[in-house]
Design an enzyme around this catalytic site. Structure first.
Site, PDB file in Angstrom:
ATOM      1  N   HIS A 178       0.798  -1.243   0.000  1.00  0.00           N
ATOM      2  CA  HIS A 178       0.000   0.000   0.000  1.00  0.00           C
ATOM      3  C   HIS A 178       0.823   1.282   0.000  1.00  0.00           C
ATOM      4  CE1 HIS A 178      -4.042  -1.787   0.854  1.00  0.00           C
ATOM      5  NE2 HIS A 178      -3.264  -2.810   1.158  1.00  0.00           N
ATOM      6  N   ASP A 387       3.411   9.691  -0.604  1.00  0.00           N
ATOM      7  CA  ASP A 387       2.239   8.891  -0.254  1.00  0.00           C
ATOM      8  C   ASP A 387       2.076   7.777  -1.285  1.00  0.00           C
ATOM      9  OD1 ASP A 387      -0.038   8.214   1.162  1.00  0.00           O
ATOM     10  OD2 ASP A 387      -0.876  10.231   1.112  1.00  0.00           O
TER      11      ASP A 387
HETATM   12  P1  ADQ Z   1      -3.118   6.037   4.734  1.00  0.00           P
HETATM   13  O1  ADQ Z   1      -1.731   6.515   4.917  1.00  0.00           O
HETATM   14  O2  ADQ Z   1      -3.887   5.738   5.951  1.00  0.00           O
HETATM   15  O3  ADQ Z   1      -3.166   4.758   3.791  1.00  0.00           O
HETATM   16  P2  ADQ Z   1      -5.057   7.462   2.894  1.00  0.00           P
HETATM   17  O4  ADQ Z   1      -4.974   6.738   1.618  1.00  0.00           O
HETATM   18  O5  ADQ Z   1      -5.186   8.936   2.722  1.00  0.00           O
HETATM   19  O6  ADQ Z   1      -3.812   7.221   3.849  1.00  0.00           O
HETATM   20  O7  ADQ Z   1      -6.313   6.953   3.677  1.00  0.00           O
HETATM   21  C1  ADQ Z   1      -6.762   7.526   4.886  1.00  0.00           C
HETATM   22  C2  ADQ Z   1      -8.187   7.060   5.148  1.00  0.00           C
HETATM   23  O8  ADQ Z   1      -8.533   7.455   6.458  1.00  0.00           O
HETATM   24  C3  ADQ Z   1      -9.184   7.686   4.188  1.00  0.00           C
HETATM   25  O9  ADQ Z   1     -10.127   6.726   3.794  1.00  0.00           O
HETATM   26  C4  ADQ Z   1      -9.837   8.791   5.025  1.00  0.00           C
HETATM   27  O10 ADQ Z   1     -11.191   9.016   4.721  1.00  0.00           O
HETATM   28  C5  ADQ Z   1      -9.713   8.254   6.421  1.00  0.00           C
HETATM   29  N1  ADQ Z   1      -9.569   9.372   7.376  1.00  0.00           N
HETATM   30  C6  ADQ Z   1      -8.570  10.265   7.437  1.00  0.00           C
HETATM   31  N2  ADQ Z   1      -8.782  11.134   8.435  1.00  0.00           N
HETATM   32  C7  ADQ Z   1      -9.927  10.782   9.027  1.00  0.00           C
HETATM   33  C8  ADQ Z   1     -10.667  11.270  10.131  1.00  0.00           C
HETATM   34  N3  ADQ Z   1     -10.280  12.307  10.874  1.00  0.00           N
HETATM   35  N4  ADQ Z   1     -11.796  10.643  10.444  1.00  0.00           N
HETATM   36  C9  ADQ Z   1     -12.207   9.562   9.745  1.00  0.00           C
HETATM   37  N5  ADQ Z   1     -11.555   9.062   8.693  1.00  0.00           N
HETATM   38  C10 ADQ Z   1     -10.421   9.652   8.335  1.00  0.00           C
HETATM   39  C11 ADQ Z   1      -2.194   3.850   3.214  1.00  0.00           C
HETATM   40  C12 ADQ Z   1      -1.160   4.534   2.316  1.00  0.00           C
HETATM   41  C13 ADQ Z   1      -1.862   5.366   1.257  1.00  0.00           C
HETATM   42  C14 ADQ Z   1      -2.835   4.489   0.454  1.00  0.00           C
HETATM   43  C15 ADQ Z   1      -3.729   3.669   1.375  1.00  0.00           C
HETATM   44  C16 ADQ Z   1      -4.515   2.626   0.594  1.00  0.00           C
HETATM   45  O11 ADQ Z   1      -0.287   5.336   3.099  1.00  0.00           O
HETATM   46  O12 ADQ Z   1      -0.922   5.955   0.387  1.00  0.00           O
HETATM   47  O13 ADQ Z   1      -3.650   5.335  -0.336  1.00  0.00           O
HETATM   48  O14 ADQ Z   1      -2.990   2.980   2.375  1.00  0.00           O
HETATM   49  O15 ADQ Z   1      -3.658   1.762  -0.054  1.00  0.00           O
END
Ligand code: ADQ
Length: 509
Positions: A178, A387
């Protein structure tokens, strides 16, 4: 092609087992009993809609500790239909500290995101990583059958495929990575890089978000392990098997986001957020609190903007929603302090007539609240320093698809490859970021709509359904290749492929 949401035939022989470090829920023992909270992470957001549609298992650590001997914790059916099961794994406290906080969060995570100076290399944490991967293998072997397809998630469990195949030769095991995969000259810094990659080479298929991560992985396998690769076809001829490698960026369930965004309660909530905030423009950032997400840099760009464009002082509000993450790791605690200091400084300097320029929320939001915040915002600033992909960018587009919202995206997010309609800004350059914010706010409506509809097209075409179908296509081509190989070696015993048999039984979607 079958629809993603079509109900499955009953699973008789073998099914899908997802294995990840953290699962969909976190358990915590409290004085009032067991507290269960949903985990917030990109991995969970991505996998949950898939596993909810299938008869499968999800094996993961639920955040609870056990003794040395205890491996399996609770086993819970998570839907009334008993469609899928969460099998909890227990770690000991030292394992959580050494494997998870040490090796995963303080070594591999920064290394893969190019923060080499933050990576701590310690033999003790590596040994713990090996031990915990063996523990996961034991749990998976105990809870799955030989025909099960095992789908491992992410960098926490790179050795698991090797440990599994040692006990169950020819097991149907794949992995999705990921986060970014760095170039070989960076990955080679890891003192245990060869053993790490060799573990991964027991997979039938390894998926990444972008072609550049695929290329980095292929080159690392060749340079670090000395294996032959076919970069054009994405193949590695490993010591145990031929590994297929491909770029399959995760998509989101945009229909679900659109549906929530049209609920009257959510629309009312969004209007409430806007009227509470006041002013003319609302800009949002939503992230797990992590130094890779570029939150301090983004705030400093907003500070620069307020300095350079004083007319915006009482008109613009920046809302940063940060979900607490890895709070046991020192680097994350100091990041929180740094962010809170910057927020305090900006608000101290630029609050005028009770208009507060930065609103800061440090908590997880419910899906409805999250969507209401997206809906309320004229612009989302998604500017990670690095990211793997970034789902927030796609979620914002899904919610704002029929409007004139603006997305600013870092070129260092994997999602930038797909979301070409976004305004790009280098997160390390506050001037460029501030200029792009101004350009987005002042952009004419037709251009905003044109860009947003291009973004929406991409999010819809390459959605969670597309991702899942693409993953299955890779599994299918492996199953076919295994079938051909078995045919060629007529008469010879073949382990067969768990994936092939599952697909033939119509168990997959
Ligand atoms: P993350 O680093 O966790 O994922 P991201 O892809 O942005 O990053 O996902 C975050 C998730 O958490 C999103 O679905 C978002 O809606 C949710 N979220 C964030 N803040 C929140 C809050 N305050 N309350 C509720 N929900 C919240 C890792 C990798 C990424 C990759 C994903 C998927 O680091 O690059 O996109 O896995 O593979």
């Amino acid at each position: 092609m079958l629809d993603f949401f079509e109900p499955l035939k009953p699973n008789t022989k073998g099914g899908l087992t997802v294995v990840s470090n953290r699962g969909p829920y976190t358990f915590r023992k409290t004085a009032r009993g067991m507290q269960v909270t949903p985990s917030v992470s990109g991995l969970v957001s991505a996998i949950q809609p898939v596993i909810k549609q299938i008869h499968g298992k999800w094996v993961a650590w639920g955040g609870r500790y056990g003794s040395e001997e205890e491996i399996l914790g609770r086993s819970i059916a998570l839907q009334k239909t008993d469609k899928w099961l969460f099998q909890e794994i227990l770690l000991t406290e030292p394992e959580a500290a050494e494997y998870y906080e040490g090796m995963c969060n303080s070594c591999l995570w920064p290394l893969c995101h190019n923060f080499i100076e933050k990576s701590v290399f310690e033999e003790k944490t590596w040994q713990s990583y090996r031990r915990v991967n063996r523990k996961f293998a034991e749990a998976v072997l105990k809870t799955t059958g030989p025909d099960d397809m095992i789908w491992v998630q992410d960098f926490h469990l790179a050795l698991l495929p090797g440990y599994l195949c040692r006990q169950r030769p020819g097991a149907g095991v794949s992995l999705f990575w990921h986060i970014p995969f760095p170039p070989p000259e960076i990955f080679a810094i890891l003192p245990w890089a060869e053993e790490f990659i060799k573990g991964l080479l027991n997979c039938e298929f390894i998926g990444f978000h972008t072609e550049s991560y695929v290329r980095n992985f292929l080159l690392s396998a060749r340079e670090i392990c000395g294996v032959t690769i076919d970069a054009t076809r994405g193949l590695i001829f490993g010591p145990e098997r031929t590994v297929r490698v491909g770029a399959v960026p995760i998509g989101i369930d945009w229909r679900e986001f659109e549906k929530i965004a049209s609920q009257p309660g959510v629309v009312r909530k969004a209007a409430g957020i806007r009227s509470d905030i006041g002013g003319e423009y609302v800009i949002i950032g939503v992230d797990r609190m992590d130094y890779t997400k570029g939150i301090p840099e983004r705030l400093m760009a907003i500070e620069y903007l307020l300095e350079q464009w004083p007319d915006y002082k009482e008109k613009l509000t920046f809302v940063q929603v940060a979900v607490p993450s890895r709070t046991d790791v020192a680097a994350y605690r100091s990041l929180r302090r740094q962010i809170e200091e910057i927020v305090g400084r900006i608000n101290g300097k630029y609050t005028e007539n009770f208009h507060v320029p930065v609103r800061y929320l440090f908590k997880p939001l419910s899906r409805e609240d999250l969507v209401a915040h997206y809906l309320a915002a004229d612009m989302a600033v998604v500017t990670p320093l690095k990211d793997g992909l970034n789902l927030v960018a796609k979620e914002y587009v899904a919610v704002k698809s029929d409007t004139d919202g603006v997305l600013i995206l870092s070129p260092f997010a994997g999602a930038a490859v797909q979301l070409t309609g976004a305004l790009k800004a280098n997160p390390y350059d506050p001037r460029e970021l501030a200029n792009q914010v101004i350009a987005g706010l002042e952009m004419d409506e037709t251009e905003k709509k044109r860009r947003m509809s291009a973004l929406a097209r991409s999010v819809r075409e390459q959605d969670i359904n597309w991702w899942w179908q693409s993953i299955q296509q890779y599994w299918l081509s492996n199953a076919e290749a295994a079938g051909e190989a078995a045919g060629e070696a007529a008469g010879e015993a073949s382990h067969g492929s768990a994936i092939g048999s599952m697909l033939n039984q119509g168990i997959m979607l």
